[in-house]
Motif scaffolding. Sequence first.
Motif, PDB file in Angstrom:
ATOM      1  N   SER A   1       0.756  -3.976  -7.590  1.00 44.84           N
ATOM      2  CA  SER A   1       1.554  -2.817  -7.263  1.00 44.84           C
ATOM      3  C   SER A   1       2.136  -2.951  -5.871  1.00 44.84           C
ATOM      4  O   SER A   1       1.683  -3.739  -5.052  1.00 44.84           O
ATOM      5  CB  SER A   1       0.674  -1.566  -7.339  1.00 44.84           C
ATOM      6  N   GLN A   2       3.211  -2.232  -5.633  1.00 43.78           N
ATOM      7  CA  GLN A   2       3.753  -2.164  -4.275  1.00 43.78           C
ATOM      8  C   GLN A   2       3.257  -0.913  -3.553  1.00 43.78           C
ATOM      9  O   GLN A   2       3.630  -0.657  -2.432  1.00 43.78           O
ATOM     10  CB  GLN A   2       5.277  -2.182  -4.308  1.00 43.78           C
ATOM     11  N   GLU A   3       2.448  -0.129  -4.247  1.00 43.79           N
ATOM     12  CA  GLU A   3       1.848   1.039  -3.624  1.00 43.79           C
ATOM     13  C   GLU A   3       0.415   1.181  -4.104  1.00 43.79           C
ATOM     14  O   GLU A   3       0.100   0.874  -5.252  1.00 43.79           O
ATOM     15  CB  GLU A   3       2.631   2.304  -3.965  1.00 43.79           C
ATOM     16  N   LEU A   4      -0.407   1.662  -3.202  1.00 44.29           N
ATOM     17  CA  LEU A   4      -1.833   1.726  -3.488  1.00 44.29           C
ATOM     18  C   LEU A   4      -2.412   2.853  -2.636  1.00 44.29           C
ATOM     19  O   LEU A   4      -1.995   3.035  -1.494  1.00 44.29           O
ATOM     20  CB  LEU A   4      -2.457   0.395  -3.072  1.00 44.29           C
ATOM     21  N   ALA A   5      -3.353   3.606  -3.174  1.00 43.71           N
ATOM     22  CA  ALA A   5      -4.019   4.638  -2.375  1.00 43.71           C
ATOM     23  C   ALA A   5      -5.522   4.443  -2.484  1.00 43.71           C
ATOM     24  O   ALA A   5      -6.058   4.242  -3.575  1.00 43.71           O
ATOM     25  CB  ALA A   5      -3.626   6.028  -2.851  1.00 43.71           C
ATOM     26  N   LEU A   6      -6.186   4.487  -1.344  1.00 45.49           N
ATOM     27  CA  LEU A   6      -7.632   4.347  -1.285  1.00 45.49           C
ATOM     28  C   LEU A   6      -8.248   5.645  -0.773  1.00 45.49           C
ATOM     29  O   LEU A   6      -7.634   6.357   0.034  1.00 45.49           O
ATOM     30  CB  LEU A   6      -8.037   3.216  -0.329  1.00 45.49           C
ATOM     31  N   ASP A   7      -9.458   5.921  -1.243  1.00 45.16           N
ATOM     32  CA  ASP A   7     -10.234   7.053  -0.720  1.00 45.16           C
ATOM     33  C   ASP A   7     -11.591   6.504  -0.296  1.00 45.16           C
ATOM     34  O   ASP A   7     -12.446   6.206  -1.120  1.00 45.16           O
ATOM     35  CB  ASP A   7     -10.388   8.131  -1.787  1.00 45.16           C
ATOM     36  N   ILE A   8     -11.754   6.342   1.001  1.00 50.55           N
ATOM     37  CA  ILE A   8     -13.018   5.843   1.549  1.00 50.55           C
ATOM     38  C   ILE A   8     -13.594   6.917   2.445  1.00 50.55           C
ATOM     39  O   ILE A   8     -12.951   7.335   3.413  1.00 50.55           O
ATOM     40  CB  ILE A   8     -12.807   4.527   2.333  1.00 50.55           C
ATOM     41  N   ALA A   9     -14.769   7.387   2.093  1.00 50.42           N
ATOM     42  CA  ALA A   9     -15.452   8.434   2.859  1.00 50.42           C
ATOM     43  C   ALA A   9     -14.586   9.677   3.009  1.00 50.42           C
ATOM     44  O   ALA A   9     -14.592  10.329   4.066  1.00 50.42           O
ATOM     45  CB  ALA A   9     -15.871   7.904   4.237  1.00 50.42           C
ATOM     46  N   GLY A  10     -13.833   9.991   1.976  1.00 51.28           N
ATOM     47  CA  GLY A  10     -13.015  11.194   2.009  1.00 51.28           C
ATOM     48  C   GLY A  10     -11.740  11.053   2.809  1.00 51.28           C
ATOM     49  O   GLY A  10     -11.006  12.027   2.981  1.00 51.28           O
ATOM     50  N   ILE A  11     -11.465   9.868   3.301  1.00 46.52           N
ATOM     51  CA  ILE A  11     -10.234   9.608   4.053  1.00 46.52           C
ATOM     52  C   ILE A  11      -9.266   8.870   3.129  1.00 46.52           C
ATOM     53  O   ILE A  11      -9.599   7.804   2.598  1.00 46.52           O
ATOM     54  CB  ILE A  11     -10.516   8.771   5.310  1.00 46.52           C
ATOM     55  N   THR A  12      -8.094   9.443   2.941  1.00 44.59           N
ATOM     56  CA  THR A  12      -7.122   8.839   2.029  1.00 44.59           C
ATOM     57  C   THR A  12      -6.170   7.931   2.803  1.00 44.59           C
ATOM     58  O   THR A  12      -5.595   8.331   3.811  1.00 44.59           O
ATOM     59  CB  THR A  12      -6.309   9.927   1.310  1.00 44.59           C
ATOM     60  N   ILE A  13      -6.055   6.723   2.321  1.00 48.03           N
ATOM     61  CA  ILE A  13      -5.212   5.711   2.966  1.00 48.03           C
ATOM     62  C   ILE A  13      -4.158   5.265   1.957  1.00 48.03           C
ATOM     63  O   ILE A  13      -4.501   4.798   0.866  1.00 48.03           O
ATOM     64  CB  ILE A  13      -6.043   4.499   3.417  1.00 48.03           C
ATOM     65  N   ALA A  14      -2.894   5.443   2.316  1.00 45.23           N
ATOM     66  CA  ALA A  14      -1.793   5.018   1.446  1.00 45.23           C
ATOM     67  C   ALA A  14      -1.269   3.675   1.934  1.00 45.23           C
ATOM     68  O   ALA A  14      -0.941   3.519   3.105  1.00 45.23           O
ATOM     69  CB  ALA A  14      -0.688   6.057   1.465  1.00 45.23           C
ATOM     70  N   LEU A  15      -1.211   2.717   1.017  1.00 47.70           N
ATOM     71  CA  LEU A  15      -0.715   1.388   1.347  1.00 47.70           C
ATOM     72  C   LEU A  15       0.570   1.137   0.577  1.00 47.70           C
ATOM     73  O   LEU A  15       0.647   1.399  -0.623  1.00 47.70           O
ATOM     74  CB  LEU A  15      -1.745   0.317   0.962  1.00 47.70           C
ATOM     75  N   GLY A  16       1.566   0.629   1.281  1.00 51.22           N
ATOM     76  CA  GLY A  16       2.803   0.257   0.630  1.00 51.22           C
ATOM     77  C   GLY A  16       3.238  -1.100   1.137  1.00 51.22           C
ATOM     78  O   GLY A  16       2.723  -1.588   2.149  1.00 51.22           O
ATOM     79  N   SER A  17       4.158  -1.733   0.419  1.00 50.37           N
ATOM     80  CA  SER A  17       4.590  -3.059   0.858  1.00 50.37           C
ATOM     81  C   SER A  17       6.041  -3.283   0.479  1.00 50.37           C
ATOM     82  O   SER A  17       6.599  -2.579  -0.371  1.00 50.37           O
ATOM     83  CB  SER A  17       3.718  -4.142   0.240  1.00 50.37           C
ATOM     84  N   ASP A  18       6.625  -4.302   1.104  1.00 43.77           N
ATOM     85  CA  ASP A  18       7.980  -4.696   0.737  1.00 43.77           C
ATOM     86  C   ASP A  18       7.976  -5.237  -0.692  1.00 43.77           C
ATOM     87  O   ASP A  18       6.944  -5.659  -1.218  1.00 43.77           O
ATOM     88  CB  ASP A  18       8.490  -5.775   1.703  1.00 43.77           C
ATOM     89  N   ALA A  19       9.164  -5.261  -1.289  1.00 45.85           N
ATOM     90  CA  ALA A  19       9.276  -5.633  -2.699  1.00 45.85           C
ATOM     91  C   ALA A  19       8.792  -7.056  -2.972  1.00 45.85           C
ATOM     92  O   ALA A  19       8.313  -7.357  -4.067  1.00 45.85           O
ATOM     93  CB  ALA A  19      10.717  -5.475  -3.151  1.00 45.85           C
ATOM     94  N   ASP A  20       8.903  -7.933  -1.979  1.00 41.71           N
ATOM     95  CA  ASP A  20       8.511  -9.332  -2.205  1.00 41.71           C
ATOM     96  C   ASP A  20       7.054  -9.601  -1.855  1.00 41.71           C
ATOM     97  O   ASP A  20       6.628 -10.740  -1.736  1.00 41.71           O
ATOM     98  CB  ASP A  20       9.409 -10.263  -1.397  1.00 41.71           C
TER      99      ASP A  20
END
Lengths: 297, 60
Positions: A2-21
Amino acid sequence: MSQELALDIAGITIALGSDADLPIEAEGAARKFVCTDRPQDRSDFRPEVRIRTRWGETVEPPAADLLFDPGKGLWRLYRLGHGHRFVFTAPLLGPLPYQAASFNEDFSEGEVEIRREVFGHRVPVYPLQYPLDELLMVHLLSHGRGVEVHGSGIVSPDGSGTLFAGQSGAGKTTMAKLWFGQPGVTILSDERVVLRQEGDDIWMYGTPWHGDGRIANQGRARLRRIFFLRHAERNRIAPVSSTESIARLFACGFAPFHHRAGLDYTLQFLEQVVNRCTCSELGFRPDHSAVAFVRDN
Amino acid sequence: MSPDEPPDPGSGRKPYEKPTLSEVALRPEEAVLGNCKTMGVAGPAEGDCTALGGCMTFGS
Protein backbone atom coordinates in the motif's frame (compact mmCIF):
# COMPACT_ATOMS: atom_id res chain seq x y z
CA MET A 1 1.18 -3.55 -0.31
CA SER A 2 0.00 0.00 0.00
CA GLN A 3 0.98 3.62 -0.35
CA GLU A 4 -0.85 4.38 2.88
CA LEU A 5 -0.76 2.68 6.22
CA ALA A 6 -2.03 3.47 9.71
CA LEU A 7 -0.61 2.05 12.92
CA ASP A 8 -2.00 2.13 16.45
CA ILE A 9 0.73 1.60 19.02
CA ALA A 10 -0.14 2.26 22.65
CA GLY A 11 -3.17 4.25 21.60
CA ILE A 12 -1.10 6.57 19.42
CA THR A 13 -2.18 6.60 15.78
CA ILE A 14 0.55 6.98 13.19
CA ALA A 15 -0.34 7.57 9.54
CA LEU A 16 2.28 6.54 7.00
CA GLY A 17 2.21 7.55 3.38
CA SER A 18 4.67 7.29 0.53
CA ASP A 19 5.38 8.43 -2.99
CA ALA A 20 3.83 6.36 -5.77
CA ASP A 21 7.13 4.66 -6.62
CA LEU A 22 7.74 3.49 -3.05
CA PRO A 23 5.35 0.79 -1.87
CA ILE A 24 5.20 0.38 1.89
CA GLU A 25 3.89 -2.20 4.31
CA ALA A 26 4.35 -3.16 7.95
CA GLU A 27 6.70 -5.98 8.81
CA GLY A 28 7.31 -8.35 11.68
CA ALA A 29 5.30 -7.79 14.84
CA ALA A 30 4.32 -4.31 13.63
CA ARG A 31 1.76 -6.04 11.42
CA LYS A 32 -0.31 -6.71 14.53
CA PHE A 33 -0.51 -2.97 15.13
CA VAL A 34 -1.84 -1.99 11.71
CA CYS A 35 -5.30 -0.43 11.82
CA THR A 36 -7.25 -3.01 9.86
CA ASP A 37 -10.30 -0.79 9.40
CA ARG A 38 -8.27 1.61 7.23
CA PRO A 39 -9.10 4.80 9.12
CA GLN A 40 -6.95 6.72 6.63
CA ASP A 41 -9.81 6.33 4.15
CA ARG A 42 -12.16 8.33 6.39
CA SER A 43 -12.44 12.09 6.06
CA ASP A 44 -12.47 12.52 9.85
CA PHE A 45 -9.21 10.60 10.34
CA ARG A 46 -6.96 12.65 12.67
CA PRO A 47 -3.77 10.72 13.44
CA GLU A 48 -1.43 12.02 16.12
CA VAL A 49 1.50 11.57 13.76
CA ARG A 50 1.75 11.90 9.98
CA ILE A 51 4.84 10.61 8.20
CA ARG A 52 5.67 10.77 4.51
CA THR A 53 8.20 8.34 3.01
CA ARG A 54 10.25 8.85 -0.13
CA TRP A 55 13.45 7.78 -1.77
CA GLY A 56 16.12 10.26 -0.73
CA GLU A 57 19.74 11.12 -0.24
CA THR A 58 19.71 10.56 3.54
CA VAL A 59 22.16 13.42 4.05
CA GLU A 60 23.80 13.56 7.47
CA PRO A 61 23.74 17.07 9.03
CA PRO A 62 26.97 18.75 10.15
CA ALA A 63 28.56 17.53 13.36
CA ALA A 64 27.88 20.88 15.02
CA ASP A 65 24.17 20.02 15.04
CA LEU A 66 24.59 16.65 16.72
CA LEU A 67 22.22 16.28 19.68
CA PHE A 68 22.75 12.69 20.73
CA ASP A 69 24.89 9.74 19.68
CA PRO A 70 24.28 6.46 21.51
CA GLY A 71 27.80 5.44 20.61
CA LYS A 72 27.26 2.30 18.58
CA GLY A 73 27.26 4.01 15.23
CA LEU A 74 23.78 2.77 14.36
CA TRP A 75 21.87 6.00 14.73
CA ARG A 76 22.46 9.62 15.59
CA LEU A 77 20.12 12.47 16.35
CA TYR A 78 20.68 15.99 15.01
CA ARG A 79 19.03 19.34 15.57
CA LEU A 80 17.19 20.51 12.46
CA GLY A 81 15.89 24.04 12.99
CA HIS A 82 13.27 23.57 15.68
CA GLY A 83 12.95 19.92 14.78
CA HIS A 84 15.03 16.76 14.72
CA ARG A 85 16.71 14.48 12.22
CA PHE A 86 17.63 10.86 12.86
CA VAL A 87 20.29 9.28 10.68
CA PHE A 88 20.78 5.51 10.50
CA THR A 89 23.89 3.66 9.39
CA ALA A 90 25.00 0.04 9.42
CA PRO A 91 28.52 -1.24 8.75
CA LEU A 92 27.35 -3.84 6.26
CA LEU A 93 25.52 -1.21 4.24
CA GLY A 94 28.47 1.08 3.74
CA PRO A 95 29.41 4.44 5.19
CA LEU A 96 26.39 6.38 3.94
CA PRO A 97 23.16 6.45 5.94
CA TYR A 98 20.68 3.90 4.64
CA GLN A 99 17.79 5.87 6.13
CA ALA A 100 17.08 9.27 7.66
CA ALA A 101 13.99 10.72 9.30
CA SER A 102 13.18 14.35 9.98
CA PHE A 103 10.49 15.46 12.43
CA ASN A 104 9.03 18.71 13.61
CA GLU A 105 9.45 19.85 17.20
CA ASP A 106 6.71 17.70 18.75
CA PHE A 107 7.18 14.74 16.38
CA SER A 108 3.65 15.09 15.02
CA GLU A 109 4.89 15.38 11.43
CA GLY A 110 7.83 13.73 9.78
CA GLU A 111 9.48 12.61 6.61
CA VAL A 112 11.43 9.40 6.15
CA GLU A 113 14.06 9.23 3.45
CA ILE A 114 15.24 5.83 2.27
CA ARG A 115 18.30 5.23 0.11
CA ARG A 116 17.24 3.57 -3.10
CA GLU A 117 20.60 1.83 -3.62
CA VAL A 118 20.02 -0.13 -0.42
CA PHE A 119 16.30 -0.76 -0.50
CA GLY A 120 15.38 -0.43 -4.17
CA HIS A 121 15.33 -4.18 -4.79
CA ARG A 122 13.60 -4.98 -1.51
CA VAL A 123 10.28 -3.24 -1.80
CA PRO A 124 7.79 -2.94 -0.22
CA VAL A 125 9.57 -1.16 2.60
CA TYR A 126 8.52 -0.61 6.18
CA PRO A 127 9.26 3.08 6.76
CA LEU A 128 9.49 2.76 10.54
CA GLN A 129 11.88 -0.13 10.70
CA TYR A 130 13.66 -0.62 14.00
CA PRO A 131 15.05 1.37 15.66
CA LEU A 132 13.17 4.32 14.09
CA ASP A 133 9.78 3.01 15.24
CA GLU A 134 10.85 2.79 18.84
CA LEU A 135 12.83 6.02 18.79
CA LEU A 136 9.75 7.79 17.50
CA MET A 137 7.62 6.23 20.22
CA VAL A 138 10.05 7.19 23.00
CA HIS A 139 10.05 10.79 21.84
CA LEU A 140 6.29 10.94 21.38
CA LEU A 141 5.77 9.55 24.86
CA SER A 142 8.18 12.02 26.42
CA HIS A 143 5.96 14.85 25.15
CA GLY A 144 3.42 14.24 27.89
CA ARG A 145 2.06 10.88 26.79
CA GLY A 146 3.75 8.25 28.97
CA VAL A 147 6.83 6.06 29.23
CA GLU A 148 8.06 2.86 27.61
CA VAL A 149 9.74 0.39 29.94
CA HIS A 150 11.53 -2.94 29.79
CA GLY A 151 9.04 -5.40 31.16
CA SER A 152 6.69 -8.24 30.48
CA GLY A 153 3.04 -7.33 30.76
CA ILE A 154 0.47 -9.84 31.98
CA VAL A 155 -3.30 -9.35 32.04
CA SER A 156 -5.13 -11.46 34.62
CA PRO A 157 -8.54 -13.00 34.02
CA ASP A 158 -10.10 -10.12 35.99
CA GLY A 159 -8.59 -7.67 33.51
CA SER A 160 -5.99 -6.18 35.83
CA GLY A 161 -2.44 -5.71 34.63
CA THR A 162 0.80 -6.81 36.22
CA LEU A 163 4.15 -5.53 35.05
CA PHE A 164 7.26 -7.61 35.60
CA ALA A 165 10.00 -5.05 35.08
CA GLY A 166 13.68 -5.69 34.78
CA GLN A 167 16.80 -5.13 32.79
CA SER A 168 18.28 -7.72 30.48
CA GLY A 169 18.65 -11.09 32.21
CA ALA A 170 16.20 -10.33 35.02
CA GLY A 171 13.69 -12.87 33.74
CA LYS A 172 11.09 -10.95 31.73
CA THR A 173 10.75 -13.50 28.97
CA THR A 174 11.02 -16.39 31.44
CA MET A 175 8.16 -14.93 33.44
CA ALA A 176 6.06 -14.31 30.32
CA LYS A 177 6.56 -17.90 29.19
CA LEU A 178 5.52 -19.18 32.61
CA TRP A 179 2.23 -17.29 32.30
CA PHE A 180 1.71 -18.40 28.70
CA GLY A 181 -1.29 -20.68 28.44
CA GLN A 182 -2.64 -19.90 31.87
CA PRO A 183 -6.47 -19.84 31.68
CA GLY A 184 -7.84 -16.38 30.99
CA VAL A 185 -4.40 -14.74 30.94
CA THR A 186 -3.27 -12.45 28.14
CA ILE A 187 0.37 -11.54 27.65
CA LEU A 188 0.87 -8.11 26.15
CA SER A 189 4.64 -8.37 25.76
CA ASP A 190 7.65 -10.30 26.95
CA GLU A 191 10.02 -7.35 26.58
CA ARG A 192 8.58 -3.83 26.34
CA VAL A 193 5.36 -2.19 27.42
CA VAL A 194 4.15 1.38 27.31
CA LEU A 195 2.61 3.00 30.38
CA ARG A 196 0.14 5.85 29.99
CA GLN A 197 -2.18 7.68 32.36
CA GLU A 198 -5.88 8.14 31.81
CA GLY A 199 -7.69 9.86 34.66
CA ASP A 200 -6.56 8.22 37.86
CA ASP A 201 -5.56 5.01 36.14
CA ILE A 202 -2.29 3.87 34.67
CA TRP A 203 -2.75 1.77 31.56
CA MET A 204 -0.23 -0.75 30.32
CA TYR A 205 -0.05 -1.34 26.54
CA GLY A 206 1.53 -4.08 24.50
CA THR A 207 4.13 -3.07 21.90
CA PRO A 208 5.66 -4.59 18.76
CA TRP A 209 9.09 -4.79 20.43
CA HIS A 210 9.22 -8.33 21.73
CA GLY A 211 11.99 -10.35 23.32
CA ASP A 212 13.21 -13.89 22.85
CA GLY A 213 9.69 -15.17 23.49
CA ARG A 214 8.43 -13.15 20.49
CA ILE A 215 5.29 -12.19 22.38
CA ALA A 216 3.88 -8.91 21.11
CA ASN A 217 0.19 -8.16 21.31
CA GLN A 218 -1.92 -5.11 20.84
CA GLY A 219 -4.07 -4.48 23.89
CA ARG A 220 -4.04 -2.76 27.21
CA ALA A 221 -4.94 -3.23 30.85
CA ARG A 222 -5.21 -1.13 33.98
CA LEU A 223 -1.92 -1.54 35.77
CA ARG A 224 -2.28 -2.66 39.38
CA ARG A 225 1.02 -4.22 40.38
CA ILE A 226 4.66 -3.81 39.45
CA PHE A 227 7.25 -6.42 40.33
CA PHE A 228 10.94 -5.76 39.87
CA LEU A 229 12.29 -9.12 38.82
CA ARG A 230 15.31 -11.06 39.93
CA HIS A 231 16.10 -14.73 39.82
CA ALA A 232 16.16 -16.42 43.23
CA GLU A 233 16.38 -19.78 44.93
CA ARG A 234 12.88 -19.41 46.30
CA ASN A 235 9.88 -17.23 45.53
CA ARG A 236 9.86 -14.13 47.66
CA ILE A 237 8.26 -10.68 47.60
CA ALA A 238 10.00 -7.75 49.24
CA PRO A 239 8.68 -4.20 49.57
CA VAL A 240 10.38 -1.41 47.66
CA SER A 241 10.11 2.24 48.71
CA SER A 242 8.44 4.74 46.43
CA THR A 243 11.68 6.56 45.78
CA GLU A 244 13.53 3.41 44.87
CA SER A 245 10.62 2.22 42.74
CA ILE A 246 10.83 5.41 40.68
CA ALA A 247 14.57 4.93 40.30
CA ARG A 248 14.18 1.29 39.31
CA LEU A 249 11.47 2.08 36.77
CA PHE A 250 13.62 4.84 35.34
CA ALA A 251 16.50 2.39 34.99
CA CYS A 252 14.14 0.04 33.11
CA GLY A 253 12.69 2.79 30.99
CA PHE A 254 13.49 4.74 27.87
CA ALA A 255 13.94 8.47 28.14
CA PRO A 256 15.27 11.10 25.73
CA PHE A 257 18.54 11.86 27.48
CA HIS A 258 19.20 14.88 25.26
CA HIS A 259 15.91 16.55 26.20
CA ARG A 260 15.67 18.15 29.64
CA ALA A 261 11.92 18.70 29.56
CA GLY A 262 11.37 15.14 28.41
CA LEU A 263 13.48 13.80 31.26
CA ASP A 264 11.60 15.95 33.77
CA TYR A 265 8.30 14.70 32.45
CA THR A 266 9.46 11.08 32.52
CA LEU A 267 10.41 11.29 36.19
CA GLN A 268 7.16 13.04 37.10
CA PHE A 269 5.17 10.44 35.21
CA LEU A 270 6.97 7.56 36.91
CA GLU A 271 6.13 9.13 40.27
CA GLN A 272 2.46 9.03 39.26
CA VAL A 273 2.82 5.39 38.26
CA VAL A 274 4.40 4.44 41.57
CA ASN A 275 1.75 6.36 43.53
CA ARG A 276 -1.02 4.43 41.78
CA CYS A 277 0.41 0.91 41.78
CA THR A 278 1.81 -1.54 44.28
CA CYS A 279 5.54 -1.90 43.72
CA SER A 280 7.56 -4.83 45.06
CA GLU A 281 10.64 -6.84 44.29
CA LEU A 282 9.96 -10.40 43.18
CA GLY A 283 12.62 -13.01 43.60
CA PHE A 284 11.38 -16.00 41.68
CA ARG A 285 12.20 -19.55 40.75
CA PRO A 286 11.95 -20.11 37.00
CA ASP A 287 9.13 -22.63 37.25
CA HIS A 288 5.36 -22.54 37.55
CA SER A 289 5.54 -22.15 41.31
CA ALA A 290 6.30 -18.48 40.61
CA VAL A 291 2.93 -18.03 38.87
CA ALA A 292 1.03 -19.55 41.79
CA PHE A 293 3.09 -17.50 44.21
CA VAL A 294 2.26 -14.22 42.47
CA ARG A 295 -1.42 -15.15 42.28
CA ASP A 296 -1.55 -15.95 45.99
CA ASN A 297 0.26 -12.83 47.19
CA MET B 1 13.56 16.59 66.09
CA SER B 2 16.87 14.89 66.65
CA PRO B 3 17.39 11.19 65.87
CA ASP B 4 17.47 10.41 69.58
CA GLU B 5 14.18 12.05 70.46
CA PRO B 6 11.17 9.74 70.60
CA PRO B 7 8.35 10.80 68.30
CA ASP B 8 5.50 12.72 69.85
CA PRO B 9 2.54 10.33 69.56
CA GLY B 10 0.17 13.26 69.31
CA SER B 11 1.96 15.04 66.49
CA GLY B 12 0.96 12.59 63.77
CA ARG B 13 4.41 12.85 62.27
CA LYS B 14 6.46 9.88 61.25
CA PRO B 15 9.50 9.09 63.38
CA TYR B 16 12.73 10.37 61.96
CA GLU B 17 14.45 7.97 59.63
CA LYS B 18 18.07 8.42 58.79
CA PRO B 19 18.50 8.98 55.05
CA THR B 20 19.96 6.09 53.18
CA LEU B 21 21.69 5.96 49.85
CA SER B 22 20.99 3.14 47.45
CA GLU B 23 22.30 2.75 43.93
CA VAL B 24 20.18 1.65 41.01
CA ALA B 25 22.23 0.54 38.03
CA LEU B 26 21.48 2.30 34.76
CA ARG B 27 22.82 0.30 31.86
CA PRO B 28 23.59 2.73 29.06
CA GLU B 29 23.43 0.02 26.41
CA GLU B 30 19.86 -0.74 27.46
CA ALA B 31 18.73 2.81 28.06
CA VAL B 32 19.25 3.85 24.46
CA LEU B 33 18.03 2.01 21.40
CA GLY B 34 19.94 0.66 18.51
CA ASN B 35 21.13 -2.81 19.21
CA CYS B 36 19.71 -6.22 18.52
CA LYS B 37 19.93 -8.58 21.47
CA THR B 38 20.33 -11.61 19.28
CA MET B 39 22.59 -10.38 16.53
CA GLY B 40 24.23 -7.34 18.00
CA VAL B 41 23.50 -5.52 14.78
CA ALA B 42 20.67 -3.24 13.76
CA GLY B 43 17.96 -4.69 11.57
CA PRO B 44 18.89 -3.96 7.96
CA ALA B 45 22.47 -5.09 8.37
CA GLU B 46 21.58 -8.52 9.58
CA GLY B 47 20.72 -11.08 6.94
CA ASP B 48 18.80 -13.35 9.28
CA CYS B 49 16.15 -10.75 9.92
CA THR B 50 12.69 -11.47 8.53
CA ALA B 51 12.98 -8.66 6.01
CA LEU B 52 15.42 -5.89 5.43
CA GLY B 53 14.66 -4.30 8.75
CA GLY B 54 12.66 -6.99 10.49
CA CYS B 55 14.56 -7.57 13.69
CA MET B 56 13.47 -10.81 15.31
CA THR B 57 14.58 -9.81 18.76
CA PHE B 58 15.03 -6.29 20.00
CA GLY B 59 17.91 -5.31 22.17
CA SER B 60 17.16 -5.00 25.85
